[in-house]
Motif scaffolding. Structure first.
Motif: not given
Length: 94
Positions: A71-84
């Protein structure tokens, strides 16, 4: 010139890899004279490359081993989440 080294040998990917990828796309388009240029969106491609860089640099990845996989979870700041949110649907099949 950035693309030449000793003896005049040309580089395949000059400068940053994103620039090299864009230059390669332009070379392919130039080699295909029948390409409908009205459908080419180099600006959109550049934005896609920015998203790719942002994901590589700004993502916080957590991996959890499971009995049947990973299981891989990916998160980050607001810009990173928008890119995701843009990149996952664009590349889910890959």
């Amino acid at each position: 010139m950035h693309t030449q080294m000793h003896g005049g040998a040309g580089l395949k990917e000059p400068g940053q890899c994103t620039f090299g990828a864009l230059a390669e796309v332009v070379r392919v388009l130039e080699a295909e004279p029948e390409t409908d240029r009205t459908k080419v969106d180099l600006s959109g491609l550049c934005e896609h490359f920015v998203d790719m860089d942002r994901l590589l640099i700004g993502s916080i990845v957590t991996e959890t081993s499971l009995l049947d996989g990973l299981r891989v979870s990916v998160t980050g700041d607001a810009e990173t989440l928008a890119s995701l949110r843009r990149m996952v649907p664009a590349h889910a099949g890959q």
